[in-house]
Design a protein around this motif. Structure first.
Motif, PDB file in Angstrom:
ATOM      1  N   LEU A   1       0.818  -1.217   0.000  1.00 49.63           N
ATOM      2  CA  LEU A   1       0.000   0.000   0.000  1.00 49.63           C
ATOM      3  C   LEU A   1       0.850   1.265   0.000  1.00 49.63           C
ATOM      4  N   TRP A   2       2.023   1.182   0.614  1.00 48.21           N
ATOM      5  CA  TRP A   2       2.952   2.317   0.560  1.00 48.21           C
ATOM      6  C   TRP A   2       4.373   1.781   0.557  1.00 48.21           C
ATOM      7  N   GLU A   3       5.269   2.614   0.054  1.00 51.38           N
ATOM      8  CA  GLU A   3       6.657   2.189  -0.120  1.00 51.38           C
ATOM      9  C   GLU A   3       7.429   2.370   1.191  1.00 51.38           C
ATOM     10  N   ARG A   4       8.188   1.347   1.569  1.00 49.97           N
ATOM     11  CA  ARG A   4       9.088   1.492   2.729  1.00 49.97           C
ATOM     12  C   ARG A   4      10.291   2.299   2.290  1.00 49.97           C
ATOM     13  N   ARG A   5      10.600   3.351   3.011  1.00 51.16           N
ATOM     14  CA  ARG A   5      11.732   4.163   2.565  1.00 51.16           C
ATOM     15  C   ARG A   5      12.461   4.788   3.742  1.00 51.16           C
ATOM     16  N   ALA A   6      13.714   5.206   3.469  1.00 52.91           N
ATOM     17  CA  ALA A   6      14.505   5.923   4.473  1.00 52.91           C
ATOM     18  C   ALA A   6      14.174   7.405   4.337  1.00 52.91           C
ATOM     19  N   PRO A   7      14.337   8.168   5.407  1.00 46.44           N
ATOM     20  CA  PRO A   7      14.015   9.600   5.318  1.00 46.44           C
ATOM     21  C   PRO A   7      14.997  10.346   4.427  1.00 46.44           C
ATOM     22  N   GLU A   8      14.512  11.380   3.740  1.00 44.77           N
ATOM     23  CA  GLU A   8      15.397  12.275   2.991  1.00 44.77           C
ATOM     24  C   GLU A   8      15.922  13.352   3.937  1.00 44.77           C
ATOM     25  N   ALA A   9      16.807  14.192   3.425  1.00 40.46           N
ATOM     26  CA  ALA A   9      17.466  15.175   4.299  1.00 40.46           C
ATOM     27  C   ALA A   9      16.541  16.311   4.710  1.00 40.46           C
ATOM     28  N   ALA A  10      15.592  16.667   3.834  1.00 40.39           N
ATOM     29  CA  ALA A  10      14.762  17.837   4.143  1.00 40.39           C
ATOM     30  C   ALA A  10      13.353  17.697   3.583  1.00 40.39           C
ATOM     31  N   TYR A  11      12.393  18.262   4.296  1.00 39.97           N
ATOM     32  CA  TYR A  11      10.988  18.290   3.862  1.00 39.97           C
ATOM     33  C   TYR A  11      10.390  19.672   4.142  1.00 39.97           C
ATOM     34  N   ASP A  12       9.285  19.963   3.476  1.00 42.37           N
ATOM     35  CA  ASP A  12       8.552  21.196   3.804  1.00 42.37           C
ATOM     36  C   ASP A  12       7.856  21.015   5.151  1.00 42.37           C
ATOM     37  N   VAL A  13       7.181  19.871   5.281  1.00 45.25           N
ATOM     38  CA  VAL A  13       6.458  19.599   6.524  1.00 45.25           C
ATOM     39  C   VAL A  13       6.796  18.192   7.007  1.00 45.25           C
ATOM     40  N   VAL A  14       7.102  18.083   8.295  1.00 39.16           N
ATOM     41  CA  VAL A  14       7.255  16.774   8.914  1.00 39.16           C
ATOM     42  C   VAL A  14       6.122  16.592   9.908  1.00 39.16           C
TER      43      VAL A  14
ATOM     44  N   ALA B   1      -3.906  11.371   8.144  1.00 39.65           N
ATOM     45  CA  ALA B   1      -4.960  12.179   7.528  1.00 39.65           C
ATOM     46  C   ALA B   1      -4.437  13.586   7.260  1.00 39.65           C
ATOM     47  N   THR B   2      -3.654  14.120   8.198  1.00 37.58           N
ATOM     48  CA  THR B   2      -3.094  15.461   8.026  1.00 37.58           C
ATOM     49  C   THR B   2      -2.163  15.500   6.809  1.00 37.58           C
ATOM     50  N   ALA B   3      -1.291  14.502   6.711  1.00 36.57           N
ATOM     51  CA  ALA B   3      -0.360  14.448   5.575  1.00 36.57           C
ATOM     52  C   ALA B   3      -1.124  14.326   4.257  1.00 36.57           C
TER      53      ALA B   3
ATOM     54  N   HIS C   1      -5.065  18.837  -0.640  1.00 33.43           N
ATOM     55  CA  HIS C   1      -5.840  20.080  -0.673  1.00 33.43           C
ATOM     56  C   HIS C   1      -5.021  21.351  -0.469  1.00 33.43           C
ATOM     57  N   PHE C   2      -3.788  21.233   0.020  1.00 25.63           N
ATOM     58  CA  PHE C   2      -3.029  22.452   0.304  1.00 25.63           C
ATOM     59  C   PHE C   2      -1.717  22.520  -0.463  1.00 25.63           C
ATOM     60  N   GLY C   3      -1.582  21.644  -1.456  1.00 23.92           N
ATOM     61  CA  GLY C   3      -0.484  21.759  -2.411  1.00 23.92           C
ATOM     62  C   GLY C   3       0.921  21.538  -1.863  1.00 23.92           C
ATOM     63  N   LEU C   4       1.029  20.963  -0.665  1.00 24.28           N
ATOM     64  CA  LEU C   4       2.363  20.699  -0.123  1.00 24.28           C
ATOM     65  C   LEU C   4       2.758  19.274  -0.491  1.00 24.28           C
ATOM     66  N   ARG C   5       3.839  19.124  -1.257  1.00 20.56           N
ATOM     67  CA  ARG C   5       4.193  17.804  -1.772  1.00 20.56           C
ATOM     68  C   ARG C   5       5.364  17.171  -1.028  1.00 20.56           C
ATOM     69  N   ARG C   6       6.223  17.998  -0.447  1.00 22.28           N
ATOM     70  CA  ARG C   6       7.370  17.424   0.279  1.00 22.28           C
ATOM     71  C   ARG C   6       6.986  17.267   1.743  1.00 22.28           C
ATOM     72  N   VAL C   7       6.214  16.203   1.975  1.00 23.54           N
ATOM     73  CA  VAL C   7       5.677  15.947   3.315  1.00 23.54           C
ATOM     74  C   VAL C   7       6.142  14.563   3.760  1.00 23.54           C
ATOM     75  N   ALA C   8       6.575  14.459   5.010  1.00 22.06           N
ATOM     76  CA  ALA C   8       6.935  13.147   5.559  1.00 22.06           C
ATOM     77  C   ALA C   8       6.161  12.887   6.837  1.00 22.06           C
ATOM     78  N   VAL C   9       5.772  11.625   7.016  1.00 21.45           N
ATOM     79  CA  VAL C   9       5.163  11.186   8.267  1.00 21.45           C
ATOM     80  C   VAL C   9       6.177  10.282   8.963  1.00 21.45           C
ATOM     81  N   LEU C  10       6.561  10.644  10.183  1.00 19.65           N
ATOM     82  CA  LEU C  10       7.535   9.835  10.927  1.00 19.65           C
ATOM     83  C   LEU C  10       6.806   9.050  12.014  1.00 19.65           C
ATOM     84  N   GLU C  11       6.920   7.728  11.956  1.00 20.39           N
ATOM     85  CA  GLU C  11       6.237   6.869  12.921  1.00 20.39           C
ATOM     86  C   GLU C  11       7.278   6.109  13.753  1.00 20.39           C
TER      87      GLU C  11
END
Lengths: 84, 421
Positions: B23-36, B46-48, B54-64
């Motif tokens: 359902l989603w790709e397992r990945r390592a974090p990149e160096a920078a994002y607009d929103v974490v 849901a926020t991400a 709806h708010f046009g932010l594409r460089r978003v990461a969710v850290l779990e």
């Protein structure tokens, strides 16, 4: 969880009732009322041994392990009428 | 990753189960994002999703910290409703209930929304009067509510014998027909998949240890997998809010309490409604039957603060006693599993969604035990807050400063005692 009552010895938590956490700091009324826990990992609390000697207790607990660090009796029950 | 469809189901059935993609790709974090976003639970995902959609932010990461679906989004009793007394709560939870209706289509994922009706049972005339008051308040806000007498309760909930002798007899109830249940795991998976399809990075097993500040401003987060730069940081960590806030040096008016839930062994369909049974001296049980057949139920908080995720057996016994008093026919069922979740209990029983200290740091927490049903409304409103830096009208009442100004949102009127909210 076991609580060591100063009067009855070590008893099951089911014999006791928790009343509230107690403030440890705060300059304003809002801080004393609502921002009670300076450190969320430990708390100072009022309990009553309702299914035992009915005495009021003050407990210091470690919330990460659930263990009671220190128990002391409180001579007068809290006066604000919110006790059970 | 393509969209799900009836045709796709047929195609993959022919190709065999190996054809399905993660359902989603397992990945390592990149160096920078607009929103974490810190926290990969329902609210964080849901926020991400809304930030990207709806708010046009594409460089978003969710850290779990652990795995998707491992926290409270997979530990709740799946009930959704908007039967609140206070206007601020009514409008917010009604927004959530409206979003639940269309969420499956929006996410292209079956969340198994089942508006089977949520019935609050009254066990005294007093309680029935309180139900009438709440029902009237709901109807004034344009939310459906029906006050039922004992006979109507019996007609609505066929599994329930209203005339049975029990210590706390049933006097009537308050019904919200549009309330019901949603498959909780599917909400986490659906949002995660939809967010990933929009380019959001979902990074599991990545614990946030602190924030990075440059010249006093938020510049990123310190994690177990290194430093990640971010222009904005949103926190949505459910029961972990108190501990994370401590690390960040933010004082919050909340305590962490445990709430337990359980599920019985599966049986044939016997209960087609959500029942909530409350009686004097703190007894409560809420129960529904899952599609697999197990009765999913929960009760009150354990009653004192704890961060252990281990519940007291006395509470399990109390809740089981309430359940078998309500539905004596389930007495012979065995308990399959029970578990405890950590709840951020605020001093007025209502959540906190706010920007912290004028910085690019945003907090979504203090959901007490009502976080699951709020997920879609919270996700949209929190995304809007992060994207615009300003809270919408819907969540203005949930600001942190209400505790200093005295504008509390105390739905139950219990006062500053989180264990009684």
């Amino acid at each position: 969880m076991l609580i060591s009552c100063p009067f009855c010895g070590e008893r099951e938590v089911a014999e006791f009732e928790f009343r509230c956490t107690l403030e440890e700091r705060g300059a304003t009324a809002a801080e004393r009322l609502y921002f009670r826990l300076a450190d969320p990992r430990r708390s100072l609390e009022h309990w009553q041994h309702v299914r035992g000697c009915r005495m009021w207790l003050e407990l210091h607990r470690d919330l990460r392990t659930g263990r009671v660090l220190r128990t002391a009796s409180v001579p007068v029950p809290p006066a604000d009428g919110t006790g059970s | 990753m393509g969209a799900y469809s009836a045709f796709g189901l047929l195609r993959e059935a022919i190709r065999g189960p190996r054809a399905w993609q993660p359902l989603w790709e397992r990945r390592a974090p990149e160096a920078a994002y607009d929103v974490v976003i810190v926290g990969g639970g329902g609210h964080g995902l849901a926020t991400a999703y809304h930030l990207a959609r709806h708010f046009g932010l594409r460089r978003v990461a969710v850290l779990e910290r652990t795995l998707i679906g491992y926290g409270n989004v997979g530990r709740n009793t799946t009930i959704v409703r908007s039967n609140y007394l206070l206007p601020e709560n009514q409008h917010f939870y009604e927004d959530a209930l409206r979003r639940w209706r269309s969420l499956g289509r929006e996410l292209n994922y079956n969340i198994m929304f089942s508006p089977r009706g949520v019935l609050d049972l009254a066990t005294s005339d007093d309680q029935l009067a309180a139900c009438a008051r709440r029902g009237n308040a709901m109807r004034l806000a344009g939310i459906d509510a029906e006050l039922l007498d004992r006979a109507a309760v019996g007609r609505f909930a066929r599994a329930l014998d209203c005339g049975a002798v029990r210590q706390f007899p049933i006097h009537g109830g308050l019904l919200q027909r549009r309330g019901g249940t949603v498959r909780h795991d599917a909400v986490a998976w659906g949002y995660a998949r939809a967010a990933a399809r929009l380019g959001v990075h979902i990074i599991e097993q990545c614990e946030v240890l602190g924030v990075v500040r440059v010249a006093g401003r938020i510049a990123g987060v310190e994690t177990s997998r290194g430093t990640i730069a971010a222009e904005r940081v949103g926190i949505a960590v459910a029961g972990g809010t108190a501990e994370l806030a401590r690390r960040l040096g933010i004082a919050l008016p909340l305590e962490t309490h445990l709430l337990q839930a359980g599920v019985t062994e599966p049986v044939k369909p016997m209960l087609d409604r959500v029942l909530i049974y409350m009686f004097p001296h703190g007894g409560e049980v809420y129960v529904s039957q899952s599609d697999r057949g197990g009765l999913v139920f929960g009760g009150m908080l354990d009653g004192y603060p704890s961060m252990t995720q281990r519940g007291e057996i006395t509470r399990v016994r109390d809740v089981a006693a309430a359940l078998t008093s309500l539905l004596p026919q389930v007495k012979q069922l065995r308990l399959l599993r029970h578990w405890a979740g950590m709840n951020d209990m605020t001093m007025d029983g209502s959540p906190i969604i706010d920007r912290i200290g004028g910085d690019e740091l945003y907090l979504n927490g203090g959901w007490c035990y009502g976080g699951f049903k709020a997920t879609p409304a919270s996700g949209y409103a929190f995304a809007e807050l992060i994207a615009r830096g300003r809270a919408s009208e819907l969540i203005r009442a949930f600001r942190l400063s209400r505790f200093a100004s005295g504008h509390l949102l105390d739905e139950s009127g219990a006062g500053p005692f989180p264990s009684r909210q």
